[in-house]
Design a protein around this motif. Structure first.
Motif, PDB file in Angstrom:
ATOM      1  N   GLY A  43       3.931 -29.661  22.670  1.00 19.69           N
ATOM      2  CA  GLY A  43       3.375 -30.840  22.015  1.00 19.69           C
ATOM      3  C   GLY A  43       2.768 -30.571  20.660  1.00 19.69           C
ATOM      4  N   ALA A  44       2.582 -29.298  20.289  1.00 13.03           N
ATOM      5  CA  ALA A  44       2.006 -28.971  18.985  1.00 13.03           C
ATOM      6  C   ALA A  44       3.089 -28.988  17.917  1.00 13.03           C
ATOM      7  CB  ALA A  44       1.353 -27.589  19.035  1.00 13.03           C
ATOM      8  N   PRO A  45       2.734 -29.374  16.692  1.00  7.86           N
ATOM      9  CA  PRO A  45       3.744 -29.370  15.625  1.00  7.86           C
ATOM     10  C   PRO A  45       4.179 -27.948  15.313  1.00  7.86           C
ATOM     11  CG  PRO A  45       1.550 -29.727  14.714  1.00  7.86           C
ATOM     12  CD  PRO A  45       1.410 -29.790  16.208  1.00  7.86           C
ATOM     13  N   PRO A  46       5.419 -27.750  14.877  1.00 11.55           N
ATOM     14  CA  PRO A  46       5.880 -26.397  14.534  1.00 11.55           C
ATOM     15  C   PRO A  46       5.168 -25.884  13.289  1.00 11.55           C
ATOM     16  CG  PRO A  46       7.496 -28.024  13.845  1.00 11.55           C
ATOM     17  CD  PRO A  46       6.457 -28.776  14.629  1.00 11.55           C
ATOM     18  N   ALA A  47       5.012 -24.583  13.216  1.00 15.35           N
ATOM     19  CA  ALA A  47       4.472 -23.973  12.005  1.00 15.35           C
ATOM     20  C   ALA A  47       5.517 -24.065  10.894  1.00 15.35           C
ATOM     21  CB  ALA A  47       4.106 -22.518  12.265  1.00 15.35           C
ATOM     22  N   THR A  48       5.047 -24.305   9.684  1.00 17.50           N
ATOM     23  CA  THR A  48       5.927 -24.318   8.513  1.00 17.50           C
ATOM     24  C   THR A  48       5.897 -22.937   7.872  1.00 17.50           C
ATOM     25  OG1 THR A  48       5.596 -26.673   8.097  1.00 17.50           O
ATOM     26  CG2 THR A  48       6.353 -25.328   6.247  1.00 17.50           C
ATOM     27  N   ILE A  49       7.063 -22.280   7.843  1.00 17.57           N
ATOM     28  CA  ILE A  49       7.186 -20.924   7.312  1.00 17.57           C
ATOM     29  C   ILE A  49       8.109 -20.976   6.102  1.00 17.57           C
ATOM     30  CG2 ILE A  49       7.894 -18.557   7.799  1.00 17.57           C
ATOM     31  CD1 ILE A  49       7.524 -19.292  10.813  1.00 17.57           C
ATOM     32  N   LEU A  50       7.642 -20.476   4.971  1.00 13.34           N
ATOM     33  CA  LEU A  50       8.442 -20.438   3.756  1.00 13.34           C
ATOM     34  C   LEU A  50       8.930 -19.020   3.514  1.00 13.34           C
ATOM     35  CD1 LEU A  50       6.079 -22.505   1.393  1.00 13.34           C
ATOM     36  CD2 LEU A  50       7.826 -23.356   2.985  1.00 13.34           C
ATOM     37  N   ASP A  51      10.241 -18.847   3.358  1.00 16.44           N
ATOM     38  CA  ASP A  51      10.806 -17.558   2.958  1.00 16.44           C
ATOM     39  C   ASP A  51      11.005 -17.618   1.450  1.00 16.44           C
ATOM     40  OD1 ASP A  51      12.011 -15.141   2.640  1.00 16.44           O
ATOM     41  OD2 ASP A  51      13.793 -15.596   3.810  1.00 16.44           O
ATOM     42  N   ILE A  52      10.017 -17.108   0.716  1.00 19.07           N
ATOM     43  CA  ILE A  52      10.024 -17.202  -0.743  1.00 19.07           C
ATOM     44  C   ILE A  52      10.847 -16.052  -1.318  1.00 19.07           C
ATOM     45  CG2 ILE A  52       8.626 -17.321  -2.818  1.00 19.07           C
ATOM     46  CD1 ILE A  52       8.067 -19.621  -0.950  1.00 19.07           C
ATOM     47  N   GLY A  53      11.862 -16.405  -2.108  1.00 13.56           N
ATOM     48  CA  GLY A  53      12.815 -15.404  -2.575  1.00 13.56           C
ATOM     49  C   GLY A  53      13.803 -15.090  -1.474  1.00 13.56           C
ATOM     50  N   CYS A  54      14.339 -16.147  -0.868  1.00 16.05           N
ATOM     51  CA  CYS A  54      15.179 -15.990   0.327  1.00 16.05           C
ATOM     52  C   CYS A  54      16.523 -15.357   0.038  1.00 16.05           C
ATOM     53  CB  CYS A  54      15.377 -17.338   1.014  1.00 16.05           C
ATOM     54  SG  CYS A  54      16.362 -18.531   0.058  1.00 16.05           S
ATOM     55  N   GLY A  55      16.928 -15.297  -1.245  1.00 14.76           N
ATOM     56  CA  GLY A  55      18.219 -14.700  -1.564  1.00 14.76           C
ATOM     57  C   GLY A  55      19.346 -15.434  -0.866  1.00 14.76           C
ATOM     58  N   ASP A  56      20.232 -14.682  -0.232  1.00 19.15           N
ATOM     59  CA  ASP A  56      21.404 -15.309   0.386  1.00 19.15           C
ATOM     60  C   ASP A  56      21.124 -15.883   1.775  1.00 19.15           C
ATOM     61  OD1 ASP A  56      21.220 -13.081   2.018  1.00 19.15           O
ATOM     62  OD2 ASP A  56      23.120 -12.194   1.396  1.00 19.15           O
ATOM     63  N   GLY A  57      19.854 -15.845   2.206  1.00 16.80           N
ATOM     64  CA  GLY A  57      19.483 -16.450   3.488  1.00 16.80           C
ATOM     65  C   GLY A  57      19.668 -15.559   4.686  1.00 16.80           C
ATOM     66  N   SER A  58      20.201 -14.355   4.502  1.00 20.34           N
ATOM     67  CA  SER A  58      20.464 -13.499   5.655  1.00 20.34           C
ATOM     68  C   SER A  58      19.170 -13.045   6.326  1.00 20.34           C
ATOM     69  CB  SER A  58      21.317 -12.295   5.254  1.00 20.34           C
ATOM     70  OG  SER A  58      20.710 -11.558   4.214  1.00 20.34           O
ATOM     71  N   ALA A  59      18.136 -12.738   5.534  1.00 22.06           N
ATOM     72  CA  ALA A  59      16.859 -12.325   6.125  1.00 22.06           C
ATOM     73  C   ALA A  59      16.217 -13.483   6.878  1.00 22.06           C
ATOM     74  CB  ALA A  59      15.921 -11.811   5.037  1.00 22.06           C
ATOM     75  N   ALA A  60      16.285 -14.680   6.312  1.00 27.13           N
ATOM     76  CA  ALA A  60      15.717 -15.847   6.990  1.00 27.13           C
ATOM     77  C   ALA A  60      16.455 -16.137   8.285  1.00 27.13           C
ATOM     78  CB  ALA A  60      15.765 -17.060   6.066  1.00 27.13           C
ATOM     79  N   ALA A  61      17.771 -15.992   8.269  1.00 27.31           N
ATOM     80  CA  ALA A  61      18.554 -16.241   9.478  1.00 27.31           C
ATOM     81  C   ALA A  61      18.190 -15.235  10.564  1.00 27.31           C
ATOM     82  CB  ALA A  61      20.044 -16.171   9.162  1.00 27.31           C
ATOM     83  N   THR A  62      17.970 -13.983  10.175  1.00 28.00           N
ATOM     84  CA  THR A  62      17.549 -12.962  11.134  1.00 28.00           C
ATOM     85  C   THR A  62      16.157 -13.274  11.677  1.00 28.00           C
ATOM     86  OG1 THR A  62      18.889 -11.269  10.049  1.00 28.00           O
ATOM     87  CG2 THR A  62      17.082 -10.501  11.433  1.00 28.00           C
ATOM     88  N   ALA A  63      15.238 -13.650  10.780  1.00 30.89           N
ATOM     89  CA  ALA A  63      13.869 -13.968  11.196  1.00 30.89           C
ATOM     90  C   ALA A  63      13.837 -15.171  12.123  1.00 30.89           C
ATOM     91  CB  ALA A  63      13.005 -14.216   9.970  1.00 30.89           C
ATOM     92  N   ALA A  64      14.711 -16.142  11.873  1.00 33.53           N
ATOM     93  CA  ALA A  64      14.710 -17.373  12.667  1.00 33.53           C
ATOM     94  C   ALA A  64      14.952 -17.099  14.151  1.00 33.53           C
ATOM     95  CB  ALA A  64      15.767 -18.342  12.127  1.00 33.53           C
ATOM     96  N   GLU A  65      15.691 -16.040  14.448  1.00 29.29           N
ATOM     97  CA  GLU A  65      15.959 -15.696  15.847  1.00 29.29           C
ATOM     98  C   GLU A  65      14.673 -15.377  16.601  1.00 29.29           C
ATOM     99  OE1 GLU A  65      18.632 -12.439  15.628  1.00 29.29           O
ATOM    100  OE2 GLU A  65      20.194 -13.548  14.542  1.00 29.29           O
ATOM    101  N   LEU A  66      13.663 -14.873  15.886  1.00 26.26           N
ATOM    102  CA  LEU A  66      12.395 -14.497  16.506  1.00 26.26           C
ATOM    103  C   LEU A  66      11.302 -15.536  16.284  1.00 26.26           C
ATOM    104  CD1 LEU A  66      12.450 -10.760  15.411  1.00 26.26           C
ATOM    105  CD2 LEU A  66      12.846 -11.619  17.711  1.00 26.26           C
ATOM    106  N   LEU A  67      11.622 -16.578  15.534  1.00 28.36           N
ATOM    107  CA  LEU A  67      10.625 -17.596  15.199  1.00 28.36           C
ATOM    108  C   LEU A  67      11.078 -18.972  15.675  1.00 28.36           C
ATOM    109  CD1 LEU A  67       9.893 -16.279  11.591  1.00 28.36           C
ATOM    110  CD2 LEU A  67       8.336 -16.130  13.543  1.00 28.36           C
ATOM    111  N   THR A  68      11.726 -19.005  16.819  1.00 32.41           N
ATOM    112  CA  THR A  68      12.224 -20.267  17.352  1.00 32.41           C
ATOM    113  C   THR A  68      11.071 -21.228  17.602  1.00 32.41           C
ATOM    114  OG1 THR A  68      12.149 -19.297  19.578  1.00 32.41           O
ATOM    115  CG2 THR A  68      14.258 -19.233  18.421  1.00 32.41           C
TER     116      THR A  68
END
Length: 245
Positions: A43-68
């Motif tokens: 019931g709590a709102p999701p945390a907003t996480i900014l990947d600043i300097g995300c580049g091609d998004g590969s690091a964010a995609a990897t992180a997303a697996e652990l930040l569901t």
């Protein structure tokens, strides 16, 4: 992501320039953040996480697996990087790290991932001011950057060799191991990074170490062992929180 001069912009818009630091380091950083945020509450709102300097998004995609369960947004100023990032993550927007250049309200982010960006910046002071602006008080900053005082750099300097990670030219490597120019403008030791974060309005929770993927294979066990002493590690992983008003 402070807007660089024109020649630097051309350099970072070149698709041949690396824009990701590797899945292993992204997972390590995401695990630290997941532990800091704690489990998603029903019931709590999701945390907003900014990947600043995300580049091609590969690091964010990897992180997303652990930040569901959380909302992860990639941010970069490079249009080429953003085009690639949007094939990997649901949301990637353009922004810059100067004078309110991030397209987010003050205090709107719960956490910022800042992976191997700060060493590329002309004005890191303005960048941390902008990160502090968008983070809520107590919000998390997960920053990684190469360590100028890595164990092998100490030996190289004693031998009169240019340290790994440092660059004297944007065209080619001179005087140090390696062949790839990646555009590093600034380098930090653990002590310098800790002091810089504190002076920029952050409370340092922890500085950890991480290995470097380009260390020669025979030396990798030693590189992993050096992570036990962050001041000797190849990569510095800093967890800091925005100090309250």
């Amino acid at each position: 992501m402070t807007r660089p001069p024109a020649k630097l912009r051309d350099f970072y818009e070149n698709p041949a320039v690396p824009v990701a630091s590797g899945a292993a380091r992204s997972r390590r950083q995401a695990r630290l953040l997941a532990a800091a945020l704690g489990p998603v509450r029903s019931g709590a709102p999701p945390a907003t996480i900014l990947d600043i300097g995300c580049g091609d998004g590969s690091a964010a995609a990897t992180a997303a697996e652990l930040l569901t369960g959380h909302r992860l947004i990639g941010v970069d100023w490079s249009q080429d990087a953003l085009r690639r990032a949007r094939t990997r993550i649901p949301c990637a927007v353009r922004g810059e790290l100067t004078g309110g250049g991030l397209p987010f309200a003050a205090g709107s982010a719960d956490a910022v991932l800042f992976s191997e960006v700060i060493e590329h910046l002309v004005d890191p002071d303005a960048a941390l001011d902008e990160l502090r602006r968008v983070l809520r008080p107590g919000g998390h900053l997960m920053l990684s950057t190469p360590n100028l005082a890595a164990w092998y750099n100490r030996g190289l300097l004693l031998a009169g060799v240019q340290p790994v990670f440092s660059e004297v030219s944007m065209r080619r490597i001179h005087g140090r191991p390696g062949t790839q120019v990646v555009g590093h403008l600034r380098l930090y030791t653990a002590r310098a990074l800790r002091g810089f974060l504190r002076a920029s309005g952050f409370e340092v929770v922890r500085i950890a170490g991480a290995p470097y993927h380009d260390v020669p294979r025979p030396l990798r066990p030693l590189d992993r062992a050096a992570c036990r002493v962050p001041s000797l590690a190849s990569i510095l992983l800093a967890h800091a929180r925005r100090a309250g008003e």
